[in-house]
Design a protein around this motif. Structure first.
Motif: not given
Length: 398
Positions: A194-207
């Protein structure tokens, strides 16, 4: 070590595990109208038995999505199914409606694991050129479950009381737990870091992810809200009996299968975006027609079924490829991506079911209104979150 099971057998094991969690809602649907009498309670409280499972699943999806990014998903899958089995059997001994609601909350949470881990397993089972098609096939199977399970549940209801469906869920859960205990190591471990900076919030920030996930959630959520309330409405205010619900679902299955089989062919010919939009448009329009008919006092089963055909045909066209696009948009984080998509679907279904429950005795129009509003939102999301290419400056070439 060479696997003893071929990829298709492993896929079947993963799909069966996922379907069990989904069946936890739909298999008991036909028994819901009998719960008020069994527990000396109300119709409105009986609807909360469905909403509690969806809410529990929502919590479980988020929890297992995070655990799956940190622990071996093969072990988590076994624990998920084992605890689901315990909760299912315990539910048959619920002393009250409130106790059953609490156990359904736990049952939903424990049964959420397979849906979270399935996309990652499939990416490891099949090579890259076949994994995408397999994930789409899994989405198709998952979308079909809400149509098939209630028919099986209606048959089980004829064999005994409402407890029979829970015994069956517990038995199937136990069987799958034992099979996975013996063969679980043949499932692939996580194949992508997994990407080290990937979280639920970063995924939800993906338009892009948000667009596909929300449209899928509203589209299937609207259909599920209607299905959850249909047994109580058809057998209650409309006076058509539970047989009418079985007919409604049988016709819906056929329409969905036709749409799902056409989905990939149409997407290859006309483009995925166009077909997702076309299927969603058909779904939303059919619900609007159903609302208009219900608001004018219509109660004919023939008319309801005729419109229901187009509801299921529309979702069949958009459902599998819409789910697939949402998983791909998570950019490799399959556990969290799948958790968010399915959580959105069930969260929508839970909220919609809870909001409509107080009006369930008024007839068909509250269900039709819920379906129309949610599928309308699916259309709005597809348009509002569509990515547009950068506007070319005046006077530039190329």
């Amino acid at each position: 070590m060479t696997r003893k099971l071929n990829p298709h057998a492993l896929f079947g094991l993963v799909a069966a595990s996922t379907l069990l969690g989904i069946a936890g809602t739909d298999l008991v649907l036909p028994a819901v109208p009998s719960l008020p009498h069994a527990f000396d309670s109300s119709v409105e409280k009986a609807q909360m038995v469905l909403a509690a499972y969806a809410l529990g699943t929502l919590v479980g999806l988020i929890a297992f999505g995070e655990l799956g990014a940190r622990r071996d998903p093969r072990r988590l899958l076994i624990w998920s199914l084992g605890l689901f089995t315990v909760a299912s059997i315990a539910a048959t001994f619920a002393p009250s409606m409130e106790g059953l609601i609490a156990l359904r909350l736990a049952q939903g949470a424990f049964g959420a694991g397979p849906a979270v881990f399935a996309p990652g397993f499939i990416k490891g089972i099949f090579p890259d050129d076949r994994a995408a098609a397999a994930i789409g096939r899994l989405g198709s199977i998952e979308s079909l479950a809400p149509a098939l399970a209630p028919i099986a549940g209606a048959y089980l209801l004829t064999l005994g009381g409402w407890e029979v469906s829970f015994f069956v869920l517990g038995g199937l859960g136990l069987a799958l737990t034992l099979v996975l205990w013996a063969l679980g190591k043949e499932l692939p471990a996580r194949t992508e870091a997994l990407q080290s900076n990937q979280t639920y919030w970063t995924i939800l920030g993906n338009r892009n992810f948000l667009r596909y996930a929300l449209s899928q959630s509203f589209a299937l959520g609207g259909l599920l809200v209607f299905v959850f309330g249909a047994p109580a409405v058809l057998a209650g205010p409309l006076g058509l009996g539970i047989e009418a619900f079985v007919i409604l679902q049988a016709v819906g299955i056929v329409a969905f299968i036709i749409g799902a089989n056409l989905s990939s062919r149409l997407a290859n010919r006309f483009g995925t975006e166009r077909i997702i939009f076309a299927g969603t448009s058909l779904l939303a329009t059919a619900f609007l027609l159903l609302l208009i008919y219900a608001a004018t006092g219509g109660t004919s089963l023939a008319v309801i079924v005729s419109i229901w055909i187009f509801v299921n045909l529309g979702f069949g066209i958009r459902g599998p490829i819409g789910f697939h696009q949402a998983i791909l948009a998570a950019e490799g984080d399959h556990s969290r991506g799948a958790a968010l998509v399915v959580a959105g679907i069930l969260g929508t279904a839970a909220a919609g079911t809870a909001l409509i429950a107080p009006f369930i005795a008024l007839g068909l129009w509250p269900l039709a209104l819920g379906g129309a509003l949610l599928t309308g939102l699916a259309m709005i999301v597809l348009v509002a979150l569509r990515q547009t290419p950068p506007r070319r400056l005046a006077g530039t070439d190329g």
